[in-house]
Scaffold this active site. Sequence first.
Site, PDB file in Angstrom:
ATOM      1  N   ASP A   1      -2.074 -18.548   1.199  1.00 36.27           N
ATOM      2  CA  ASP A   1      -3.022 -19.328   0.388  1.00 36.27           C
ATOM      3  C   ASP A   1      -3.675 -20.422   1.231  1.00 36.27           C
ATOM      4  O   ASP A   1      -4.890 -20.643   1.174  1.00 36.27           O
ATOM      5  CB  ASP A   1      -2.342 -19.894  -0.876  1.00 36.27           C
ATOM      6  CG  ASP A   1      -1.009 -20.570  -0.604  1.00 36.27           C
ATOM      7  OD1 ASP A   1      -0.503 -20.502   0.539  1.00 36.27           O
ATOM      8  OD2 ASP A   1      -0.445 -21.174  -1.542  1.00 36.27           O
TER       9      ASP A   1
ATOM     10  N   ASP B   1      -6.092  -7.196   4.193  1.00 33.92           N
ATOM     11  CA  ASP B   1      -7.239  -6.604   3.504  1.00 33.92           C
ATOM     12  C   ASP B   1      -8.119  -7.716   2.938  1.00 33.92           C
ATOM     13  O   ASP B   1      -9.342  -7.728   3.109  1.00 33.92           O
ATOM     14  CB  ASP B   1      -6.725  -5.691   2.376  1.00 33.92           C
ATOM     15  CG  ASP B   1      -7.864  -5.056   1.601  1.00 33.92           C
ATOM     16  OD1 ASP B   1      -8.815  -4.569   2.238  1.00 33.92           O
ATOM     17  OD2 ASP B   1      -7.804  -5.053   0.354  1.00 33.92           O
TER      18      ASP B   1
ATOM     19  N   LYS C   1       3.964 -15.432   3.117  1.00 33.80           N
ATOM     20  CA  LYS C   1       4.226 -16.204   1.904  1.00 33.80           C
ATOM     21  C   LYS C   1       5.738 -16.427   1.877  1.00 33.80           C
ATOM     22  O   LYS C   1       6.446 -16.031   0.950  1.00 33.80           O
ATOM     23  CB  LYS C   1       3.708 -15.407   0.685  1.00 33.80           C
ATOM     24  CG  LYS C   1       3.726 -16.163  -0.610  1.00 33.80           C
ATOM     25  CD  LYS C   1       2.673 -17.255  -0.715  1.00 33.80           C
ATOM     26  CE  LYS C   1       2.837 -18.028  -2.000  1.00 33.80           C
ATOM     27  NZ  LYS C   1       1.986 -19.238  -2.077  1.00 33.80           N
TER      28      LYS C   1
ATOM     29  N   ASP D   1     -11.877  -9.438   4.686  1.00 30.06           N
ATOM     30  CA  ASP D   1     -13.162  -9.525   3.975  1.00 30.06           C
ATOM     31  C   ASP D   1     -13.646 -10.974   3.956  1.00 30.06           C
ATOM     32  O   ASP D   1     -14.835 -11.251   4.141  1.00 30.06           O
ATOM     33  CB  ASP D   1     -13.027  -9.025   2.529  1.00 30.06           C
ATOM     34  CG  ASP D   1     -13.370  -7.552   2.391  1.00 30.06           C
ATOM     35  OD1 ASP D   1     -13.208  -6.802   3.384  1.00 30.06           O
ATOM     36  OD2 ASP D   1     -13.800  -7.131   1.296  1.00 30.06           O
TER      37      ASP D   1
ATOM     38  N   TYR E   1       0.813  -1.214   0.000  1.00 29.54           N
ATOM     39  CA  TYR E   1       0.000   0.000   0.000  1.00 29.54           C
ATOM     40  C   TYR E   1       0.847   1.264   0.000  1.00 29.54           C
ATOM     41  O   TYR E   1       0.441   2.280  -0.546  1.00 29.54           O
ATOM     42  CB  TYR E   1      -0.910   0.034   1.241  1.00 29.54           C
ATOM     43  CG  TYR E   1      -2.207  -0.704   1.083  1.00 29.54           C
ATOM     44  CD1 TYR E   1      -2.228  -2.078   0.910  1.00 29.54           C
ATOM     45  CD2 TYR E   1      -3.417  -0.029   1.135  1.00 29.54           C
ATOM     46  CE1 TYR E   1      -3.410  -2.768   0.799  1.00 29.54           C
ATOM     47  CE2 TYR E   1      -4.624  -0.696   1.024  1.00 29.54           C
ATOM     48  CZ  TYR E   1      -4.614  -2.065   0.848  1.00 29.54           C
ATOM     49  OH  TYR E   1      -5.803  -2.731   0.736  1.00 29.54           O
TER      50      TYR E   1
END
Length: 367
Positions: free
Chosen positions: A222, A246, A190, A250, A141
């Site tokens: 993942d 983020d 990751k 959700d 970001y």
Amino acid sequence: MELRITVLPGDGVGPEVTREAVKVLRTVRDCGGCDVQFREALIGGAAVRQTGSPLPPATLDACQSSSAVLLGAVGGPEFDNAPAHQRPEKGLLELRQALGGFANLRPARAWDALASCSPFRPEVIKDVDILVVRELLGGLYFGEPRGYLQNGHRSGYNTMRYSEPEIERIADVAFTAARTRRRKVTSVDKANVLETSRLWREVVTRVAARYPDVALDHVYVDACAMYLCTNPRRFDVLLTENLFGDILSDQASTFSGSLGMVPSATIGGRIDLYEPVHGSAPDIAGQSKANPLGAILSAAMLLRHTAKLEREAQQIEEAVEFALRAGFRTADIAQPGCTLVSTSAMGDVVERRLADKLQSQYAFHAV
Ligand code: IPM
Ligand code: MG
């Protein structure tokens, strides 16, 4: 204690839901819980329309001199093609950076009363109670360099960067939060591919040594997305960098039956920022259909984290639970046989229950 709250209603359903959160905070004040003052300022598309900027200096000044900021939502389709400096989201990202809150707390819990609103089988999500701790000021970001290159064709690029101190401070928040919960932190990365993630894993492991009473495990992002579907009860505190957080927050919101149910707190900086996780929902804006509970629960988080009024925060959460159990529903969580209510009517149900509880509580203490 005097709380000075800057309210930033923003765009779409933002003004409708923040009105209900303010209603609830006023009740806490009027019942004698604490002294609260509100002032409103512009942000996002609403600010662009009036001033040309998504975060006008007057708004920033108001926020900087308050105890906390309560935000609705920003964004709308009319700004889809706006230049970068006039995008509503830019106002929010600049505000986050200016206030300095790097720790974004997003609780994702399954409400028994809403079990059938969720796409999951009830037995999969029963008792799910996860706290996503999302790093909010680093990663892709904000990483530099970023931009476009012109070389025959255009390329866009962003930089994912994390320093050790940035990782350490967010890990501390996650472990501290875990101590008030089920004492387990799952760190998401990751690390099989990214250097930032390898550093993340190393630093989180080092911080964990200071919290021997909290269990730590690491999962790849993942796999985390998959476990959130197959075995969400395995998670207590989920510690993630900005973009992974983020996305996963959700995803985790689906346990709550609707994105409209999920609150958030951004802490650790100069001024704390509270906002529901949902967006501006332009398709239902202005129709009093939006779910105000995410905003109301954000107000509860404000009382908990900024005002240290744990009991009042719990009373708000209990009043929300009461409204759901009593069958009151906005459209996003409607079920057969329930009472479909408007945004403001839902706020009223919560507010009345809260007022009853607080009045008897304070009357009891006054005796
Ligand atoms: C969120 C939102 C924001 C983010 C957008 C509106 C900039 O999706 O709060 O999760 O990506 O952080
Ligand atoms: Mg998001």
